[in-house]
Write a protein that holds these residues in place. Sequence first.
Motif, PDB file in Angstrom:
ATOM      1  N   ARG A 111       0.636  -1.091  -0.025  1.00 36.14           N
ATOM      2  CA  ARG A 111       0.054  -0.214  -0.097  1.00 36.14           C
ATOM      3  C   ARG A 111       1.078   1.499   0.035  1.00 36.14           C
ATOM      4  O   ARG A 111       2.250   0.902   0.261  1.00 36.14           O
ATOM      5  N   PRO A 112       0.204   1.814  -0.575  1.00 36.47           N
ATOM      6  CA  PRO A 112       1.186   3.325  -0.649  1.00 36.47           C
ATOM      7  C   PRO A 112       1.728   4.114   1.172  1.00 36.47           C
ATOM      8  O   PRO A 112       0.013   3.635   2.223  1.00 36.47           O
ATOM      9  N   THR A 113       2.514   3.851   2.124  1.00 29.04           N
ATOM     10  CA  THR A 113       2.946   4.056   3.072  1.00 29.04           C
ATOM     11  C   THR A 113       3.761   5.222   3.324  1.00 29.04           C
ATOM     12  O   THR A 113       3.555   5.511   4.276  1.00 29.04           O
ATOM     13  N   GLU A 158       7.249  11.024  -2.412  1.00 28.46           N
ATOM     14  CA  GLU A 158       5.608  11.512  -1.803  1.00 28.46           C
ATOM     15  C   GLU A 158       5.585  11.134  -1.220  1.00 28.46           C
ATOM     16  O   GLU A 158       5.593  12.191   0.111  1.00 28.46           O
ATOM     17  N   ALA A 159       7.668  10.760  -0.388  1.00 29.67           N
ATOM     18  CA  ALA A 159       7.932  10.991   1.103  1.00 29.67           C
ATOM     19  C   ALA A 159       8.574  12.468   1.436  1.00 29.67           C
ATOM     20  O   ALA A 159       8.401  13.120   2.492  1.00 29.67           O
ATOM     21  N   ALA A 160       9.150  13.149   0.316  1.00 36.12           N
ATOM     22  CA  ALA A 160       9.239  14.029   0.148  1.00 36.12           C
ATOM     23  C   ALA A 160       8.454  15.390   0.439  1.00 36.12           C
ATOM     24  O   ALA A 160       8.485  16.892   0.979  1.00 36.12           O
ATOM     25  N   ALA A 161       6.811  14.757   0.009  1.00 34.20           N
ATOM     26  CA  ALA A 161       5.376  16.178  -0.010  1.00 34.20           C
ATOM     27  C   ALA A 161       5.292  15.930   2.037  1.00 34.20           C
ATOM     28  O   ALA A 161       4.040  16.951   2.344  1.00 34.20           O
ATOM     29  N   VAL A 166      13.884  14.567   2.509  1.00 41.00           N
ATOM     30  CA  VAL A 166      14.018  13.062   2.703  1.00 41.00           C
ATOM     31  C   VAL A 166      15.813  13.086   1.554  1.00 41.00           C
ATOM     32  O   VAL A 166      15.682  14.204   0.885  1.00 41.00           O
ATOM     33  N   VAL A 167      16.625  11.975   2.397  1.00 45.86           N
ATOM     34  CA  VAL A 167      18.235  12.378   2.041  1.00 45.86           C
ATOM     35  C   VAL A 167      18.145  11.179   0.864  1.00 45.86           C
ATOM     36  O   VAL A 167      17.424  10.128   0.958  1.00 45.86           O
ATOM     37  N   MET A 168      18.870  11.537  -0.075  1.00 37.52           N
ATOM     38  CA  MET A 168      18.615   9.745  -1.385  1.00 37.52           C
ATOM     39  C   MET A 168      20.670   9.475  -0.861  1.00 37.52           C
ATOM     40  O   MET A 168      21.296  10.691  -0.970  1.00 37.52           O
ATOM     41  N   THR A 169      20.878   8.601  -1.046  1.00 35.77           N
ATOM     42  CA  THR A 169      22.304   8.152  -0.685  1.00 35.77           C
ATOM     43  C   THR A 169      22.988   7.270  -1.446  1.00 35.77           C
ATOM     44  O   THR A 169      21.649   5.974  -1.803  1.00 35.77           O
TER      45      THR A 169
END
Length: 204
Positions: A111-113, A158-161, A166-169
């Motif tokens: 599901r969207p989380t 969606e996390a950034a919203a 939100v950090v991507m590595t």
Amino acid sequence: MTVTYQVKNSIYVNLTNRCPCDCTFCLRHNGPGVYGSGSLWLEREPTLEEVVASLDSCDFGRFREVVFCGYGEPTERLDVLLAAAEHLKAFDASLRVRVNTNGLSDLVNSRPTAALFAGKVDCISISLNTDDPAEYLSMCRPKFGEAAYPAMLKFAREAAANVSSVVMTVVGEPVTSIEKQARCRAIAESLGATLRVRPYEPAI
Ligand code: SF4
């Protein structure tokens, strides 16, 4: 059973050893623990009550950040993660709560989380690893196959919203070239995230 452990100025939480990936570079291939944590292999997964008890025993006068990370993918235990994060925020809203994840929570939980993290988590750190979906597949070997890379990007957007950071590595050179880092940075920024280049640590 190691449920919480210290890394520098943070408390890390070890919820599970389960993970839908089998990354070629996974630290779990190197031994039972990291950063002097002792063994992070869990003979069984801690209950929410055990996680909360372990967190309540921490000195939050000294440690101001809690990181759900563990020796596995923390969103495999999403309900426990969210309840423990909520407990921390109720105790002290100024505590920084971070989740280190492979970004596959939506597939893990069917599901969207991303919206569920709002108000409970300050930062989500997502392993981007590469700008190339085919390379991602061979590097991370997700059980979801080709669905994993786009699902990870969608989760990041969606996390950034929903959370403030939100950090991507990616891992730095020689694993990820400067050119590839630039492409990964463009992807991260297009999703509302920032890119962090982690130092390359060769296996001993
Ligand atoms: S996602 Fe993390 S825990 Fe899972 S296999 Fe990859 S490096 Fe290991």
